[in-house]
Design a protein around this motif. Sequence first.
Motif, PDB file in Angstrom:
ATOM      1  N   LEU A 237       0.828  -1.214   0.000  1.00 58.21           N
ATOM      2  CA  LEU A 237       0.000   0.000   0.000  1.00 58.21           C
ATOM      3  C   LEU A 237       0.860   1.260   0.000  1.00 58.21           C
ATOM      4  O   LEU A 237       0.492   2.278  -0.580  1.00 58.21           O
ATOM      5  CB  LEU A 237      -0.958  -0.012   1.200  1.00 58.21           C
ATOM      6  CG  LEU A 237      -2.079  -1.068   1.088  1.00 58.21           C
ATOM      7  CD1 LEU A 237      -2.872  -1.151   2.383  1.00 58.21           C
ATOM      8  CD2 LEU A 237      -3.009  -0.752  -0.076  1.00 58.21           C
ATOM      9  N   VAL A 238       2.033   1.173   0.636  1.00 60.15           N
ATOM     10  CA  VAL A 238       2.972   2.308   0.592  1.00 60.15           C
ATOM     11  C   VAL A 238       3.405   2.544  -0.854  1.00 60.15           C
ATOM     12  O   VAL A 238       3.414   3.669  -1.357  1.00 60.15           O
ATOM     13  CB  VAL A 238       4.194   2.043   1.512  1.00 60.15           C
ATOM     14  CG1 VAL A 238       5.311   3.054   1.241  1.00 60.15           C
ATOM     15  CG2 VAL A 238       3.771   2.096   2.985  1.00 60.15           C
ATOM     16  N   GLY A 239       3.708   1.448  -1.560  1.00 60.97           N
ATOM     17  CA  GLY A 239       4.106   1.534  -2.972  1.00 60.97           C
ATOM     18  C   GLY A 239       3.037   2.210  -3.824  1.00 60.97           C
ATOM     19  O   GLY A 239       3.345   2.876  -4.818  1.00 60.97           O
ATOM     20  N   LYS A 240       1.782   2.051  -3.430  1.00 59.77           N
ATOM     21  CA  LYS A 240       0.691   2.662  -4.210  1.00 59.77           C
ATOM     22  C   LYS A 240       0.362   4.081  -3.732  1.00 59.77           C
ATOM     23  O   LYS A 240      -0.617   4.677  -4.181  1.00 59.77           O
ATOM     24  CB  LYS A 240      -0.572   1.819  -4.056  1.00 59.77           C
ATOM     25  CG  LYS A 240      -0.485   0.459  -4.725  1.00 59.77           C
ATOM     26  CD  LYS A 240      -1.789  -0.265  -4.477  1.00 59.77           C
ATOM     27  CE  LYS A 240      -1.848  -1.568  -5.242  1.00 59.77           C
ATOM     28  NZ  LYS A 240      -3.027  -2.352  -4.872  1.00 59.77           N
ATOM     29  N   GLY A 241       1.112   4.560  -2.745  1.00 55.51           N
ATOM     30  CA  GLY A 241       0.872   5.922  -2.239  1.00 55.51           C
ATOM     31  C   GLY A 241      -0.382   6.036  -1.384  1.00 55.51           C
ATOM     32  O   GLY A 241      -0.937   7.123  -1.211  1.00 55.51           O
ATOM     33  N   GLU A 242      -0.859   4.899  -0.841  1.00 59.07           N
ATOM     34  CA  GLU A 242      -2.128   4.926  -0.097  1.00 59.07           C
ATOM     35  C   GLU A 242      -1.960   4.921   1.419  1.00 59.07           C
ATOM     36  O   GLU A 242      -2.938   4.813   2.151  1.00 59.07           O
ATOM     37  CB  GLU A 242      -2.978   3.717  -0.495  1.00 59.07           C
ATOM     38  CG  GLU A 242      -3.491   3.783  -1.908  1.00 59.07           C
ATOM     39  CD  GLU A 242      -4.490   2.678  -2.195  1.00 59.07           C
ATOM     40  OE1 GLU A 242      -5.401   2.476  -1.373  1.00 59.07           O
ATOM     41  OE2 GLU A 242      -4.332   1.995  -3.216  1.00 59.07           O
ATOM     42  N   ALA A 243      -0.699   4.964   1.900  1.00 59.47           N
ATOM     43  CA  ALA A 243      -0.475   4.814   3.343  1.00 59.47           C
ATOM     44  C   ALA A 243      -0.029   6.121   3.995  1.00 59.47           C
ATOM     45  O   ALA A 243       0.783   6.869   3.446  1.00 59.47           O
ATOM     46  CB  ALA A 243       0.579   3.731   3.580  1.00 59.47           C
ATOM     47  N   ALA A 244      -0.566   6.367   5.173  1.00 59.94           N
ATOM     48  CA  ALA A 244      -0.174   7.551   5.950  1.00 59.94           C
ATOM     49  C   ALA A 244       0.246   7.101   7.338  1.00 59.94           C
ATOM     50  O   ALA A 244      -0.070   5.984   7.764  1.00 59.94           O
ATOM     51  CB  ALA A 244      -1.350   8.518   6.049  1.00 59.94           C
ATOM     52  N   VAL A 245       0.968   7.975   8.025  1.00 61.36           N
ATOM     53  CA  VAL A 245       1.382   7.642   9.391  1.00 61.36           C
ATOM     54  C   VAL A 245       0.596   8.505  10.375  1.00 61.36           C
ATOM     55  O   VAL A 245       0.261   9.655  10.085  1.00 61.36           O
ATOM     56  CB  VAL A 245       2.908   7.811   9.569  1.00 61.36           C
ATOM     57  CG1 VAL A 245       3.338   9.262   9.431  1.00 61.36           C
ATOM     58  CG2 VAL A 245       3.377   7.241  10.909  1.00 61.36           C
ATOM     59  N   TYR A 246       0.273   7.909  11.526  1.00 59.15           N
ATOM     60  CA  TYR A 246      -0.312   8.667  12.638  1.00 59.15           C
ATOM     61  C   TYR A 246       0.757   8.735  13.717  1.00 59.15           C
ATOM     62  O   TYR A 246       1.250   7.695  14.183  1.00 59.15           O
ATOM     63  CB  TYR A 246      -1.560   7.952  13.183  1.00 59.15           C
ATOM     64  CG  TYR A 246      -2.046   8.582  14.479  1.00 59.15           C
ATOM     65  CD1 TYR A 246      -2.721   9.793  14.467  1.00 59.15           C
ATOM     66  CD2 TYR A 246      -1.796   7.975  15.715  1.00 59.15           C
ATOM     67  CE1 TYR A 246      -3.138  10.391  15.651  1.00 59.15           C
ATOM     68  CE2 TYR A 246      -2.213   8.562  16.900  1.00 59.15           C
ATOM     69  CZ  TYR A 246      -2.880   9.770  16.857  1.00 59.15           C
ATOM     70  OH  TYR A 246      -3.289  10.367  18.030  1.00 59.15           O
ATOM     71  N   ASP A 247       1.106   9.947  14.117  1.00 58.08           N
ATOM     72  CA  ASP A 247       2.196  10.096  15.082  1.00 58.08           C
ATOM     73  C   ASP A 247       1.662   9.892  16.502  1.00 58.08           C
ATOM     74  O   ASP A 247       0.849  10.678  16.990  1.00 58.08           O
ATOM     75  CB  ASP A 247       2.803  11.499  14.931  1.00 58.08           C
ATOM     76  CG  ASP A 247       4.154  11.575  15.629  1.00 58.08           C
ATOM     77  OD1 ASP A 247       4.373  10.807  16.594  1.00 58.08           O
ATOM     78  OD2 ASP A 247       4.984  12.384  15.192  1.00 58.08           O
ATOM     79  N   PHE A 248       2.172   8.813  17.146  1.00 58.73           N
ATOM     80  CA  PHE A 248       1.692   8.469  18.496  1.00 58.73           C
ATOM     81  C   PHE A 248       1.937   9.603  19.493  1.00 58.73           C
ATOM     82  O   PHE A 248       1.219   9.731  20.490  1.00 58.73           O
ATOM     83  CB  PHE A 248       2.393   7.182  18.955  1.00 58.73           C
ATOM     84  CG  PHE A 248       1.929   6.666  20.293  1.00 58.73           C
ATOM     85  CD1 PHE A 248       0.601   6.400  20.553  1.00 58.73           C
ATOM     86  CD2 PHE A 248       2.854   6.431  21.308  1.00 58.73           C
ATOM     87  CE1 PHE A 248       0.180   5.912  21.797  1.00 58.73           C
ATOM     88  CE2 PHE A 248       2.447   5.940  22.552  1.00 58.73           C
ATOM     89  CZ  PHE A 248       1.106   5.689  22.794  1.00 58.73           C
ATOM     90  N   SER A 249       2.943  10.433  19.213  1.00 58.88           N
ATOM     91  CA  SER A 249       3.213  11.512  20.175  1.00 58.88           C
ATOM     92  C   SER A 249       2.095  12.568  20.158  1.00 58.88           C
ATOM     93  O   SER A 249       2.017  13.407  21.044  1.00 58.88           O
ATOM     94  CB  SER A 249       4.588  12.148  19.936  1.00 58.88           C
ATOM     95  OG  SER A 249       4.577  12.827  18.712  1.00 58.88           O
ATOM     96  N   ASP A 250       1.211  12.516  19.157  1.00 61.33           N
ATOM     97  CA  ASP A 250       0.051  13.429  19.129  1.00 61.33           C
ATOM     98  C   ASP A 250      -1.107  12.907  19.971  1.00 61.33           C
ATOM     99  O   ASP A 250      -2.099  13.607  20.163  1.00 61.33           O
ATOM    100  CB  ASP A 250      -0.472  13.600  17.689  1.00 61.33           C
ATOM    101  CG  ASP A 250       0.501  14.358  16.812  1.00 61.33           C
ATOM    102  OD1 ASP A 250       1.328  15.094  17.374  1.00 61.33           O
ATOM    103  OD2 ASP A 250       0.424  14.203  15.574  1.00 61.33           O
ATOM    104  N   ASN A 251      -1.009  11.640  20.422  1.00 68.22           N
ATOM    105  CA  ASN A 251      -2.146  11.026  21.114  1.00 68.22           C
ATOM    106  C   ASN A 251      -2.248  11.504  22.548  1.00 68.22           C
ATOM    107  O   ASN A 251      -1.267  11.499  23.289  1.00 68.22           O
ATOM    108  CB  ASN A 251      -1.985   9.494  21.081  1.00 68.22           C
ATOM    109  CG  ASN A 251      -3.311   8.780  21.257  1.00 68.22           C
ATOM    110  OD1 ASN A 251      -3.654   8.335  22.346  1.00 68.22           O
ATOM    111  ND2 ASN A 251      -4.058   8.684  20.186  1.00 68.22           N
ATOM    112  N   GLU A 252      -3.445  11.916  22.932  1.00 73.17           N
ATOM    113  CA  GLU A 252      -3.648  12.383  24.317  1.00 73.17           C
ATOM    114  C   GLU A 252      -4.724  11.551  24.967  1.00 73.17           C
ATOM    115  O   GLU A 252      -5.817  11.410  24.425  1.00 73.17           O
ATOM    116  CB  GLU A 252      -4.071  13.841  24.317  1.00 73.17           C
ATOM    117  CG  GLU A 252      -2.929  14.769  24.031  1.00 73.17           C
ATOM    118  CD  GLU A 252      -3.345  16.218  24.126  1.00 73.17           C
ATOM    119  OE1 GLU A 252      -4.042  16.576  25.092  1.00 73.17           O
ATOM    120  OE2 GLU A 252      -2.978  16.974  23.216  1.00 73.17           O
TER     121      GLU A 252
END
Length: 410
Positions: A237-252
Amino acid sequence: MVGGSVTRSVLGIVLAGGEGKRLMPLTADRAKPAVPFGGPYRLIDFVLSNLVNADIRKICVLTQYKSHSLDRHVTTTWRMSTLLGNYVTPVPAQQRLGPRWYTGSADAIYQSLNLVYDEDPEYIAVFGADHVYRMDPAQMIEQHVFSGAGVTVAGIRVPRREATEFGVIETAADGRTIAQFLEKPADPPGVPDDPEVAYASMGNYVFTTKTLLEALRLDAEDPASAHDMGGNIIPTLVGKGEAAVYDFSDNEVPGQTERDRGYWRDVGTLDSYYEAHRDLASVHPVFNLYNRAWPILTSMPQLPPAKFALTGRAIESIISAGCIVTGEVRDSVLSPGVLVAGKAQVSESVLLNGVTIGEGAIVRRAILDKNVVVPPGARIGVDEEFDRHHYRVSDSGVVVLGKGQPVVVP
Ligand code: ADQ
């Protein structure tokens, strides 16, 4: 916060089939997610608490390896009210697609797709079951929905030398799109602003359902694939440009402080399992079991309260229900029903359910699994050579005895 409405349209799939070879002998008879942790808990209680606290209440727990104890724990502890259609259900490997076990974590989901069709959710949260942490998954789902990505992967910064055990993420210039995903690389790349830190996948994913279905279908047809989420599905899915990251340090998470925010431990080795317990027993632990605003849930056994008899005492320790301490316990974590007889000394140790320490025995820097009986006067963690000869000793020198393993008395 998303609130209940979006998370209620999410199906949770918890991958709980891991063998946990590096935790042997604790995983000799139970799957890794069923390994006890922190006194009365099991590892799987952490991910299930996170999902349920975020109002995700339709959850399938995919099991495979030595699943009896896990199955029993999930069915007895995580019973939900079915009135609102809520459930947490263990799903054993069912060989729906032929007489074979799951070949990998993606195959586990592929073989269980009937559960997805039954529920027809818009989004699917696929979470691992092996970690100790607090997280509000709703915030990750909110980002996923907003961004329109096909999959969102939770990411955390870890020391680069530890990242050989993880999927490592490199982001595009926007900081969100995943440009490259390397599963367990021998030489993990560092992040742009710090070469000694890598951006690791936590093994938690939020999928748009149709993206997951399509990815699994293509993966199942690929004879070269190992059918692994981190090894195959995510990189594709990364190869197809369909993946994003969620940064755990933003989690409250409610009730967290600066100190325990961002705490996440992969307790996949005996040493990391041991160290996470040492943290819990310390005066100011980083991970706060006592945060009632985001509770870690489990079922407490029907046992009488812990008791300290005669000169019995415990210092900087966690003592569960049903324990009777007549000796001395220091810097340790005791699961329910542990007995420590008079003049015995237990220090810097983790004693699982029903362990008995006989009179005058000494136990230091040890993990003793369920029902181990240490005879009166015996010593564990005192003579390193003796211990190495008779027991499993971890890389950092922690002595580990498996379930009911006999103690050798010279
Ligand atoms: P690992 O944890 O090494 O890496 P894996 O062994 O597949 O990957 O375990 C992931 C989850 O799936 C665990 O919760 C495990 O119990 C479960 N699991 C494994 N095999 C299974 C099977 N056949 N059936 C059902 N469940 C199964 C993964 C990712 C990495 C990421 C780390 C984070 O692949 O990219 O960095 O998790 O710890």
